[in-house]
Design an enzyme around this catalytic site. Sequence first.
Site, short mmCIF file in Angstrom:
data_model
loop_
_atom_site.label_atom_id
_atom_site.label_comp_id
_atom_site.label_asym_id
_atom_site.label_seq_id
_atom_site.Cartn_x
_atom_site.Cartn_y
_atom_site.Cartn_z
CB SER A 192 -17.79 0.37 -3.45
OG SER A 192 -18.42 -0.64 -4.19
CG HIS A 200 -21.67 0.85 -4.27
ND1 HIS A 200 -20.54 0.97 -5.04
CD2 HIS A 200 -22.40 1.96 -4.48
CE1 HIS A 200 -20.59 2.12 -5.70
NE2 HIS A 200 -21.71 2.74 -5.38
CG ASP A 202 -20.82 5.52 -7.76
OD1 ASP A 202 -20.98 6.55 -8.42
OD2 ASP A 202 -21.67 5.08 -6.96
#
Lengths: 271, 199
Positions: free
Chosen positions: B22, B49, B142
């Site tokens: 991310s 992401h 996540d």
Amino acid sequence: MQHFEITQLLEAIYFRYGYDFRHYARASLERKVINRLRLAKLVNISAMTCKILYEPSFFNLFLKDMSVTVTEMFRDPYVFKKIRTSVCQHLKTYSRVNIWHVGCATGEEAYSMAILLDEEGLLPRTRIYATDYNNHSLELATRGNYKADKMPQYNENYLKSGGKSSLSHYYQQQGNIINFDDSLKKYITFANHNLMKDQVFAQMHLVFCRNVLIYFDATLQNSVLNLLKESLIHRGFLILGDKESLDFSQQREYFENYANKERIYRLCANL
Amino acid sequence: MPIKKESTDFAPTYEALVIGVSAGGLKALSAIIPSLPSDFPLPIVIVPHRKHETEDYLVSYLNKRSSLTVLSASIGAPIKQGCVYIAPSGYHLLIERDKTFSLSIDGKVNYSIPSIDILFDSAAIAYQETLIGLILTGANNDGSLGLRSINFYHGLSLVQDPKSAEFSVMPQTAISTTHVNYILPLVDISDFLIRLLME
């Protein structure tokens, strides 16, 4: 084992309710089944099969899980820009225009299209059909109520797509809810249609089927594309999602690329 | 930090590497992917992401710098050695049991689409004990549950050492959520993979 149990579950659903999920892409379906399994506190998928067979209300929950309700207005604005600047020139040559939004979910794309057609002077001669198998989504779509806090993003998309005024021109706001005007709604017919079992119901000039095929395996993709092909008029347009294509489909030969990046296809002239 | 190899009775044959990353991802991926040789034996699948954009900057950026082929994952494509697949922005990426890709636009998971958990969960089912999962820098949670799925199917779990991460939350959460086989500083990750898989 889990794979076998899910196959059995899907057979049971087909036998009992006539919904055929056997040709859905399995990974995403499996995830939804497992989520529902946990929420319902069931011990395994076989127990879920039993519950689905004997409890229609539980099956309705499953149906809701399976239907995709994520959508937005003017998703991928460049696609709508291409429709506005190019596809509309062709639509203008017809006295009546039929448009079909396949798998419309809560209707945002149908309203986007109505707005675009209004600004291009095409709306009065158009009938927009927007279909889904999820009745709950269709109810929301028919009402035309959406959350106001999503509107700034949608308005940005609308402007990027070549919008000529402001999205707020088309709705009334009350608190955190907006409601689209009847002047748009009266051109849109929201109706239940199930791609897995229902047939063609009208001749279409333009069909939107964006991010529907991604949920299907190759077999179901082919049968759906065949249905869409049958529903199109001579030289009709088909629009797919930005990660979808006809490239590996049996229907490829019937379509020419109209706009590559926008995933706009057109039925060939010599069919 | 020296890497201590866990003792195993037999060396499993790995078939795929999945990576979740991310915030801070561009730098972290740049430190790993370009350092892998063109005959790196596993296909690599990455969920980074980022904002939904049509043009995928990350794909072309990494492809220019790598000897492996970096490309956007597309539906139905077979997953091949020599390739690094990046999840397209705005879609969840999944792996089917027949080792092909599928996409979905179901709602965000962990505020993210694509979600690392969704890729890892599906990959764990498809590849079982032959999967390697790697969590890199990031500022959310996540990937932790996905890494747990990989463990459940006896795959290998790797996490970037949070101390070496630009954003430590994601690797830290993974470490506290599930058993992790190796915790590696960013600079050591590509060497570790080469030694594990090529020697």
